[in-house]
Design a protein around this motif. Structure first.
Motif, PDB file in Angstrom:
ATOM      1  N   PRO A   5      15.860   4.747  -2.217  1.00 12.44           N
ATOM      2  CA  PRO A   5      14.847   5.125  -1.227  1.00 12.44           C
ATOM      3  C   PRO A   5      13.466   4.648  -1.680  1.00 12.44           C
ATOM      4  O   PRO A   5      13.188   4.542  -2.882  1.00 12.44           O
ATOM      5  CB  PRO A   5      14.927   6.659  -1.203  1.00 12.44           C
ATOM      6  CG  PRO A   5      15.558   7.040  -2.503  1.00 12.44           C
ATOM      7  CD  PRO A   5      16.481   5.912  -2.864  1.00 12.44           C
ATOM      8  N   PRO A   6      12.601   4.330  -0.726  1.00 11.72           N
ATOM      9  CA  PRO A   6      11.270   3.854  -1.103  1.00 11.72           C
ATOM     10  C   PRO A   6      10.496   4.941  -1.841  1.00 11.72           C
ATOM     11  O   PRO A   6      10.662   6.137  -1.572  1.00 11.72           O
ATOM     12  CB  PRO A   6      10.621   3.516   0.241  1.00 11.72           C
ATOM     13  CG  PRO A   6      11.387   4.314   1.257  1.00 11.72           C
ATOM     14  CD  PRO A   6      12.779   4.399   0.729  1.00 11.72           C
ATOM     15  N   ALA A   7       9.697   4.514  -2.774  1.00 13.33           N
ATOM     16  CA  ALA A   7       8.900   5.463  -3.543  1.00 13.33           C
ATOM     17  C   ALA A   7       7.847   6.094  -2.648  1.00 13.33           C
ATOM     18  O   ALA A   7       7.307   5.464  -1.744  1.00 13.33           O
ATOM     19  CB  ALA A   7       8.230   4.747  -4.709  1.00 13.33           C
ATOM     20  N   ILE A   8       7.584   7.385  -2.904  1.00 11.19           N
ATOM     21  CA  ILE A   8       6.515   8.062  -2.179  1.00 11.19           C
ATOM     22  C   ILE A   8       5.555   8.701  -3.179  1.00 11.19           C
ATOM     23  O   ILE A   8       5.868   8.868  -4.350  1.00 11.19           O
ATOM     24  CB  ILE A   8       7.054   9.141  -1.214  1.00 11.19           C
ATOM     25  CG1 ILE A   8       7.709  10.279  -2.007  1.00 11.19           C
ATOM     26  CG2 ILE A   8       7.996   8.560  -0.197  1.00 11.19           C
ATOM     27  CD1 ILE A   8       7.934  11.532  -1.176  1.00 11.19           C
ATOM     28  N   GLY A   9       4.389   9.058  -2.679  1.00  9.36           N
ATOM     29  CA  GLY A   9       3.420   9.788  -3.483  1.00  9.36           C
ATOM     30  C   GLY A   9       3.025   9.054  -4.743  1.00  9.36           C
ATOM     31  O   GLY A   9       2.818   7.835  -4.746  1.00  9.36           O
TER      32      GLY A   9
END
Length: 571
Positions: A5-9
């Motif tokens: 999943p794409p990185a967040i934060g």
């Protein structure tokens, strides 16, 4: 094989130490030193660009707005992190704030790109700040919400209502004409700007706020809220929540700033009689998305967009009156038949869905119906001809229609210094029928295209009662100013444009009807003058000034830097 999943934060855009796991570990350890809990550090991040500065009176309320944005982000389940950028206080910068607009745009873009955030809220207000923020944000491409500081409230003085800065120009003209004395002008000075916020009239700051709402990048109904109104703080809080919603939906600024929304913004600009500066700024913002704004397109839209708003500098009302009258929402509803209603906005709704809401009260003295406009055509018009091959701008909403078809003798000032030295000389050979011409005040001049296009009426004419005359330059004009003034002549004098070849006594013809501005001098004589012209000034030796001089484009391309456009390339 499952996709990561794409990185967040704070996991986004890790600092490069050659070991991503170490970079994440180190970042989180440093973030914990600021007192954040482990749970909060796992949430999506909304960056907040803050532009508070004690060199920017318009931004006095920015810290309070940033605090409100943070509340909105936290309440919606995100982590708000504020970061500073350059701040552009219009009257505190030398040579002019436009000179630094592209620097602020670069700062904003790179800080959005370089720091870990899922969305960004831009907090600004003063004239060049909002366009700089939007230019940078369009290039960075994240989910984005603009928050503006809002206009000042008006003050009271001797029974008059005063607001910066149209009234400052009105009284300065009286002072130059000898109608008010030193003590009175000083008293007026202390009563023009009495609250936080941007100028109280439809100047450049309010125009850009209005266009941001028309673009869909500002929350509906928030462009005209006065800076000191509690609704301004509530709007900032709601903007924080909206930014997080955009991030979760994957809606970026590029989904909102589109050819159709830019055309909507142009319609609003024309309908509100907005600042001429906005043409430069909107062209620069659109250019970051690869969207051209030909001046011929401006004329096409102007011919079919009436003026609906009666604010100073062209009418009697102020921004606080527009807010009470229904705001930009009221203007958009009147323009609805002319707008692209399928444009997305930061609320997640289309413009059409937004305008389907109950309109509420509209004060028709301030916002006129589409069928009963103040003027049948838009407030701005582009002129072309031998004096401006690539165009010039006239704010006809603020001009004297008696001068729309005019031929006169040129009275030429070769620079700002020359203008200052001679404009009030009692021996100046000038009449009210002449055409004042200012050269070497464009983007490539040493002065960096200042708001000097509002050439003062020569003092001997002012004292004789002359209120307006035709004035032409490659400079800009404050959105708070008025008069029959042709601006942004392109190419400018410093790049070898025909404006630099005008001499005292030449005949100049302007026709708003024909969209023409012509220098009535034969080509052989102009070629001779060009051959004899002094060489262009040398580039600055170092620093930002050198970069600016090398890369800045002319007014018809928004005065952006060539290498920052979506599609670089000089005409």
């Amino acid at each position: 094989m499952t996709e990561t999943p794409p990185a967040i934060g704070l996991a986004r855009g890790l600092t490069n130490y050659g070991d991503p796991d170490f970079a994440r570990y180190l970042r989180l350890s440093m973030a914990r030193s600021m007192g954040y809990s482990g749970d909060l550090l796992k949430k999506p991040v909304v960056g907040i660009a803050t532009t508070a500065s004690e060199f920017n009176n318009c931004h006095r309320g920015v810290p309070e707005l940033v605090a409100a944005v943070k509340r909105g982000v936290l309440a919606a389940g995100g982590l708000p992190l504020e970061f500073p950028t350059i701040s552009l206080g219009e009257v505190f910068l030398n040579p002019t704030s436009l000179f630094f607009r592209n620097l602020m745009a670069m700062d904003t873009e790179e800080m959005i790109r370089g720091q870990p955030m899922d969305a960004v809220v831009l907090v600004g207000g003063c004239d060049k700040t909002v366009p700089a923020q939007l230019m940078g944000a369009v290039s960075a491409g994240l989910p984005t919400v603009q928050v503006v500081t809002g206009p000042m409230m008006t003050g009271r003085w001797r029974g008059e209502r005063l607001g910066a800065c149209t009234d400052c120009r009105r009284f300065w003209a009286k002072f130059r004409a000898g109608e008010v004395d030193d003590a009175t002008i000083e008293e007026v000075e202390g009563n023009l700007a009495t609250t936080a916020g941007t100028c109280a009239v439809m100047g450049t700051a309010s125009t850009m706020a209005s266009l941001a709402e028309a673009l869909g990048i500002l929350l509906p109904g928030t462009a005209a809220i006065p800076a000191v109104h509690a609704d301004r703080i509530r709007a900032a809080e709601a903007s924080g929540a909206a930014a997080l919603a955009l991030a979760r939906a994957g809606t970026t600024i590029r989904d909102i700033v589109t050819p159709k929304s830019v055309e909507n913004a142009l319609r609003v600009l024309l309908a509100i009689g907005g600042s001429t500066n906005a043409i430069i700024h909107l062209t620069a913002i659109a250019g970051r998305a690869g969207i051209p704004i030909p001046l011929a397109k401006l004329n096409e839209l102007s011919d079919t967009t009436p003026v609906l708003v009666d604010l100073k500098p062209t009418g009697p009302f102020y921004m606080e009156d527009l807010h009470a009258a229904g705001g930009i929402g009221a203007v958009l509803r009147e323009l609805r038949p002319l707008l692209h209603l399928d444009c997305m906005t930061v609320t997640g709704e289309t413009l059409g869905q937004r305008l389907d809401a109950e309109p509420g009260f509209v004060d028709r003295a301030v916002v006129r119906p589409l069928a009963e406009p103040l003027q049948p055509q838009g407030g701005l018009v582009a002129l072309f001809g031998s004096l401006a091959p690539r165009g010039a701008i006239l704010k006809r909403a603020a001009a004297d229609s008696k001068l729309f078809e005019h031929e006169g003798r040129a009275v030429v000032f070769s620079s700002l210094e020359d203008l200052s030295a001679r404009i009030d000389d009692p021996d100046l050979d000038v009449t009210a029928d002449d055409v004042l011409v200012l050269q070497n005040a464009g983007p490539l001049s040493p002065s960096g295209m200042p708001e000097a296009g509002y050439l003062p009426i020569p003092q001997k004419l002012a004292r004789a009662g002359v209120k307006d005359m035709l004035r032409i330059s490659d400079a800009r004009m404050s959105g708070t100013a008025y008069g029959t003034i042709v601006l942004h002549v392109t190419p400018d004098s410093a790049s070898g444009g025909p404006l630099g070849l005008v001499r005292d006594g030449d005949r100049i013809r302007v026709s708003v009807r024909d969209r023409r501005i012509d220098l009535l001098v034969d080509q052989a004589e102009l070629a001779r003058r060009a051959e004899a012209s002094p060489p262009a000034p040398a580039n600055p030796a170092r620093g930002y000034a050198r970069l600016y001089r090398r890369e800045v484009l002319l007014a018809d391309q928004g005065c952006d830097f060539d290498f920052l456009l979506e599609t670089p390339g000089r005409p």
